[in-house]
Design a protein around this motif. Structure first.
Motif, mmCIF file in Angstrom:
data_model
loop_
_atom_site.group_PDB
_atom_site.id
_atom_site.type_symbol
_atom_site.label_atom_id
_atom_site.label_comp_id
_atom_site.label_asym_id
_atom_site.label_seq_id
_atom_site.Cartn_x
_atom_site.Cartn_y
_atom_site.Cartn_z
ATOM 1 N N TRP A 179 -10.223 14.049 -8.450
ATOM 2 C CA TRP A 179 -8.929 13.562 -7.939
ATOM 3 C C TRP A 179 -7.912 14.689 -7.782
ATOM 4 O O TRP A 179 -7.118 14.691 -6.837
ATOM 5 C CB TRP A 179 -8.392 12.495 -8.892
ATOM 6 C CG TRP A 179 -6.937 12.213 -8.768
ATOM 7 C CD1 TRP A 179 -6.297 11.505 -7.788
ATOM 8 C CD2 TRP A 179 -5.908 12.637 -9.676
ATOM 9 N NE1 TRP A 179 -4.946 11.460 -8.025
ATOM 10 C CE2 TRP A 179 -4.676 12.135 -9.177
ATOM 11 C CE3 TRP A 179 -5.904 13.363 -10.863
ATOM 12 C CZ2 TRP A 179 -3.464 12.367 -9.832
ATOM 13 C CZ3 TRP A 179 -4.711 13.586 -11.509
ATOM 14 C CH2 TRP A 179 -3.509 13.090 -10.981
ATOM 15 N N LYS A 180 -7.948 15.676 -8.662
ATOM 16 C CA LYS A 180 -6.974 16.757 -8.612
ATOM 17 C C LYS A 180 -7.068 17.581 -7.322
ATOM 18 O O LYS A 180 -6.103 18.230 -6.928
ATOM 19 C CB LYS A 180 -7.133 17.672 -9.829
ATOM 20 C CG LYS A 180 -6.551 17.084 -11.114
ATOM 21 C CD LYS A 180 -6.679 18.064 -12.265
ATOM 22 C CE LYS A 180 -5.978 17.530 -13.511
ATOM 23 N NZ LYS A 180 -4.517 17.446 -13.325
ATOM 24 N N ALA A 181 -8.217 17.551 -6.656
ATOM 25 C CA ALA A 181 -8.382 18.316 -5.412
ATOM 26 C C ALA A 181 -8.416 17.408 -4.191
ATOM 27 O O ALA A 181 -8.873 17.822 -3.135
ATOM 28 C CB ALA A 181 -9.656 19.144 -5.484
ATOM 29 N N GLU A 182 -7.906 16.192 -4.311
ATOM 30 C CA GLU A 182 -7.979 15.208 -3.229
ATOM 31 C C GLU A 182 -7.376 15.736 -1.924
ATOM 32 O O GLU A 182 -7.887 15.467 -0.838
ATOM 33 C CB GLU A 182 -7.259 13.924 -3.667
ATOM 34 C CG GLU A 182 -7.231 12.822 -2.616
ATOM 35 C CD GLU A 182 -8.562 12.131 -2.426
ATOM 36 O OE1 GLU A 182 -8.697 11.322 -1.483
ATOM 37 O OE2 GLU A 182 -9.481 12.390 -3.244
ATOM 38 N N GLU A 183 -6.289 16.502 -2.020
ATOM 39 C CA GLU A 183 -5.609 16.974 -0.808
ATOM 40 C C GLU A 183 -6.397 18.030 -0.040
ATOM 41 O O GLU A 183 -6.138 18.287 1.131
ATOM 42 C CB GLU A 183 -4.237 17.560 -1.179
ATOM 43 C CG GLU A 183 -3.277 16.541 -1.752
ATOM 44 C CD GLU A 183 -2.001 17.208 -2.242
ATOM 45 O OE1 GLU A 183 -2.109 18.235 -2.931
ATOM 46 O OE2 GLU A 183 -0.906 16.714 -1.928
ATOM 47 N N THR A 184 -7.358 18.661 -0.692
ATOM 48 C CA THR A 184 -8.053 19.816 -0.092
ATOM 49 C C THR A 184 -9.309 19.418 0.671
ATOM 50 O O THR A 184 -9.816 20.230 1.456
ATOM 51 C CB THR A 184 -8.435 20.831 -1.170
ATOM 52 O OG1 THR A 184 -9.426 20.271 -2.052
ATOM 53 C CG2 THR A 184 -7.211 21.232 -1.977
ATOM 54 N N TYR A 185 -9.816 18.209 0.467
ATOM 55 C CA TYR A 185 -11.101 17.850 1.062
ATOM 56 C C TYR A 185 -10.981 17.709 2.586
ATOM 57 O O TYR A 185 -10.081 17.032 3.082
ATOM 58 C CB TYR A 185 -11.638 16.557 0.453
ATOM 59 C CG TYR A 185 -11.831 16.643 -1.049
ATOM 60 C CD1 TYR A 185 -12.496 17.720 -1.604
ATOM 61 C CD2 TYR A 185 -11.330 15.654 -1.880
ATOM 62 C CE1 TYR A 185 -12.665 17.813 -2.973
ATOM 63 C CE2 TYR A 185 -11.505 15.735 -3.253
ATOM 64 C CZ TYR A 185 -12.164 16.830 -3.801
ATOM 65 O OH TYR A 185 -12.333 16.921 -5.164
ATOM 66 N N GLY A 186 -11.882 18.355 3.293
ATOM 67 C CA GLY A 186 -11.902 18.265 4.747
ATOM 68 C C GLY A 186 -10.987 19.236 5.441
ATOM 69 O O GLY A 186 -10.899 19.224 6.666
ATOM 70 N N ARG A 187 -10.299 20.093 4.696
ATOM 71 C CA ARG A 187 -9.399 21.063 5.317
ATOM 72 C C ARG A 187 -10.010 22.451 5.324
ATOM 73 O O ARG A 187 -10.887 22.755 4.530
ATOM 74 C CB ARG A 187 -8.062 21.097 4.564
ATOM 75 C CG ARG A 187 -7.332 19.763 4.608
ATOM 76 C CD ARG A 187 -5.940 19.870 4.046
ATOM 77 N NE ARG A 187 -5.227 18.598 4.165
ATOM 78 C CZ ARG A 187 -3.953 18.419 3.824
ATOM 79 N NH1 ARG A 187 -3.259 19.441 3.348
ATOM 80 N NH2 ARG A 187 -3.385 17.233 3.942
ATOM 81 N N GLY A 188 -9.510 23.308 6.181
ATOM 82 C CA GLY A 188 -9.998 24.671 6.230
ATOM 83 C C GLY A 188 -11.158 24.840 7.213
ATOM 84 O O GLY A 188 -11.655 23.927 7.786
#
Length: 304
Positions: free
Chosen positions: A295-304
């Motif tokens: 959950w702590k990395a929820e914002e990062t998934y699918g980016r970059g």
């Protein structure tokens, strides 16, 4: 008559604080922002039907190109059991120290395959589904959980074949078979938690998926799938630390619990000390810890 050109004064770029205030004034929020943990749990629960439907669809499509179709759900672990029986049971003589070796081995293979497949699928849950992650807004934890649920469904399908094998080798049906239910619930919680940990790591470093087969194969060999940890632990030449590590190995804990539940010759004294406490502890540690870590990395998934 001369004309004077006046250069307009340079415009100042809006500061981040101005943009944040403007967005707040118009009710806008950051796309893909991480919700609070309770809100995230509620969102995940609201999509429980999607999770189960996605898991079932993946299971159905898994062998859709094979002529035998879903039969491979049972044939794959059975063929693995046949190979390991020949190598460890016949060539290395492991079966001499284990009662009901075929039920012992097949149960270990089926239960281990559940953990192995859940972790492997979880490692690729985000990196292998970037199109879905980028196209739709949903709690990303739904993916590793659905893959763990898919493997649970496959195990339950395979358990029918396991029951037939147990009966064919003279293992009677007993009330202890009901203990398989809480054991599977705890193992599923553990598998889902580890899958979420690996999903976050695999999303950032996809090469981990290439390393995991070697890690899991090593883990299998020390988990008592093909041999009895209880028998090895009785050897005086084995350091006490090694014995304890083998006994509290989470994969070995869940395998031994299933053997105790299903095989009448596998007695309570063969279980490691405090086995149910260890099973609950591993499930809570991996399940809760893995969920929060993901959950702590929820914002990062699918980016970059």
């Amino acid at each position: 008559m001369s004309q004077v050109l006046h250069t307009p004064p340079p415009t100042r770029a809006p500061a981040d604080g101005d943009l944040a205030a403007l967005a707040a004034r118009h009710g806008l929020s950051v796309s893909g922002a991480r919700p609070s943990l309770p809100q995230y749990v509620r969102q995940l629960w609201a999509r429980r039907h999607f999770i189960s439907a996605f898991a079932t669809a993946k299971l159905t499509a898994q062998y859709s190109q094979a002529k035998l179709g879903q039969v491979w759900q049972v044939m794959t672990p059975l063929l693995n059991a046949a190979v390991y029986y020949f190598i460890f049971g016949v060539l290395l003589g492991t079966k001499q120290d284990v009662a009901d070796y075929v039920p012992f081995l097949v149960t270990g293979i089926f239960v281990w395959t559940f953990t192995q497949s859940s972790i492997m699928a979880g490692t690729r849950a985000i990196s292998g589904n970037l199109g879905l992650v980028r196209a739709l807004h949903f709690p990303r934890a739904a993916l590793p959980i659905s893959f763990a649920l898919q493997q649970l469904q496959q195990l339950l399908f395979s358990m029918c074949a396991l029951a037939v094998i147990l009966l064919c080798f003279g293992v009677p049906v007993g009330a202890s078979w009901l203990l398989a239910v809480p054991a599977l619930v705890l193992q599923f919680t553990f598998n889902a938690g580890v899958s979420m940990i690996m999903a976050r790591l695999g999303a950032k470093t996809p090469d981990i998926a290439q390393l995991m087969p070697f890690v899991l194969r090593t883990w299998m060999y020390v988990s008592g799938v093909m041999w009895s940890i209880d028998t090895i632990a009785k050897h005086d030449d084995l350091p006490r630390t090694v014995t304890v590590l083998l006994q509290i190995n989470p994969a070995a804990v869940y395998i031994d619990l299933m053997r105790f539940a299903l095989i009448d010759s596998f007695q309570a004294h063969q279980l490691p000390p405090h086995v149910w406490a260890a099973a609950v502890g591993w499930a809570l540690l991996a399940g809760v810890g893995g969920f929060i870590y993901f959950w702590k990395a929820e914002e990062t998934y699918g980016r970059g």
